[in-house]
Design an enzyme around this catalytic site. Sequence first.
Site, PDB file in Angstrom:
ATOM      1  CD  GLN A   1      -1.591  -3.560 -79.134  1.00  0.00           C
ATOM      2  OE1 GLN A   1      -2.631  -4.154 -78.859  1.00  0.00           O
ATOM      3  NE2 GLN A   1      -0.445  -4.173 -79.342  1.00  0.00           N
TER       4      GLN A   1
ATOM      5  CE1 TYR B   1      -7.109  -9.926 -83.136  1.00  0.00           C
ATOM      6  CE2 TYR B   1      -4.983  -9.281 -82.221  1.00  0.00           C
ATOM      7  CZ  TYR B   1      -6.160 -10.019 -82.141  1.00  0.00           C
ATOM      8  OH  TYR B   1      -6.397 -10.847 -81.071  1.00  0.00           O
TER       9      TYR B   1
ATOM     10  CB  THR C   1      -7.164  -8.772 -74.996  1.00  0.00           C
ATOM     11  OG1 THR C   1      -6.852  -8.060 -76.185  1.00  0.00           O
ATOM     12  CG2 THR C   1      -8.676  -8.804 -74.822  1.00  0.00           C
TER      13      THR C   1
ATOM     14  N   PRO D   1       1.178  -5.481 -74.366  1.00  0.00           N
ATOM     15  CG  PRO D   1       0.735  -5.166 -76.623  1.00  0.00           C
ATOM     16  CD  PRO D   1       1.851  -5.186 -75.640  1.00  0.00           C
TER      17      PRO D   1
ATOM     18  NE  ARG E   1       3.377  -6.824 -79.492  1.00  0.00           N
ATOM     19  CZ  ARG E   1       2.777  -7.721 -78.720  1.00  0.00           C
ATOM     20  NH1 ARG E   1       1.475  -7.919 -78.833  1.00  0.00           N
ATOM     21  NH2 ARG E   1       3.443  -8.427 -77.848  1.00  0.00           N
TER      22      ARG E   1
ATOM     23  N   GLY F   1       4.542 -10.384 -70.954  1.00  0.00           N
ATOM     24  CA  GLY F   1       3.095 -10.435 -70.976  1.00  0.00           C
ATOM     25  C   GLY F   1       2.527 -11.056 -69.722  1.00  0.00           C
TER      26      GLY F   1
END
Length: 365
Positions: free
Chosen positions: A99, A180, A25, A23, A227, A313
């Site tokens: 995600q 997060y 962003t 994942p 994750r 990634g």
Amino acid sequence: MTTAFDPIDLGGRTLRNRIAMAPMTRSRAYGDRNSPTADTVTYYAQRSGAGLIVTEGTQPSVIGQGYPYTPGLHDDVQVRAWQRVTEAVHSRGGTIFAQLMHTGRVGHPSTFPTPQSPVGPSPVRAAGQVFTSAGMQDFVEPRQLTAAQVESTIEDFTLAARNAIAAGFDGVELHGANGYLLHQFLSTNANRRTDRWGGTAVNRSRMVIETTRAVAAAIGAPRTALRLSPANPLNDIVEDDHRQVYPLILHALDGLGLAYLHILESVDPDFTPELRRAWSGQLMLNPATPGGRTGPEHLALIDSGAADLVSFGQSFIANPDLPARLRADAPLAVPDMSQAYAGDHHGYTTYPAMTGAADPAAAAV
């Protein structure tokens, strides 16, 4: 010997290989209500040769958004937009998980439609700054979630997971890493609560465990993944007792039959083998790469049995046909990270496939 190019069963579905797109962003959800666009469809379709695609972090609620132009999965407009993405990936034989990422205290009032403070386990401001549409700005002190709001946040994740399945996703990955919200509950500096959601290692692990259980109950454990990034200091996280906390989480969740556990290594990669032994299901590993990025040499983690899948990634940004390049031992393009966030299609859908290979943009819808 098992290799990265062998198929693997993941929650009852067969993946074409063991190379996953991690994942990432990209901040390009320019559609109505932070929904994906036609460029998003092209971007993921180009990369459908991955054994598994895990989407960029997608907020389960309005208050879960931390950065400009990140997509959501909390209303019908967003669900319909994501359907175009999943249909494009599936049309090319790919598998895609959404995600779900609630950023918690990592955010800024200017990001929300109606200015308000982000939320967190405790009113503790993170050190540092966050990207906003007006540039980098200092983190603000978050509003502490009440006990009732913690429960409603779990419900938000559950609803977003149901929305993901309605949008055609093969499953969801809960983002419990990188500083997060779920990770904030695990930490010893962001979580200073004294109720059942904070204090002891058992209490601090409860949010991750209960959210995962709730989502698994809603959409099925084989379509639910998690994750984690033990001891990762990103976004001003401190975990004084991570070697106590994470085995608690794995022990609580191991029997559910989740699709996979995704470990992002950071400052304590020596802890990973202990987690591998504690987890009986499929393990995806995003290995520690100080000063670099995941590369062909990390496929040996599958050969050795250290992981069942390896996630890449940045290499997937510049190499839409990454599994084919890895199989051919071809050179890998280097991404232009100045175009990684926001912007237009340049640096997003414009990276070509190998010379002589099928045009990855052919799947654009």
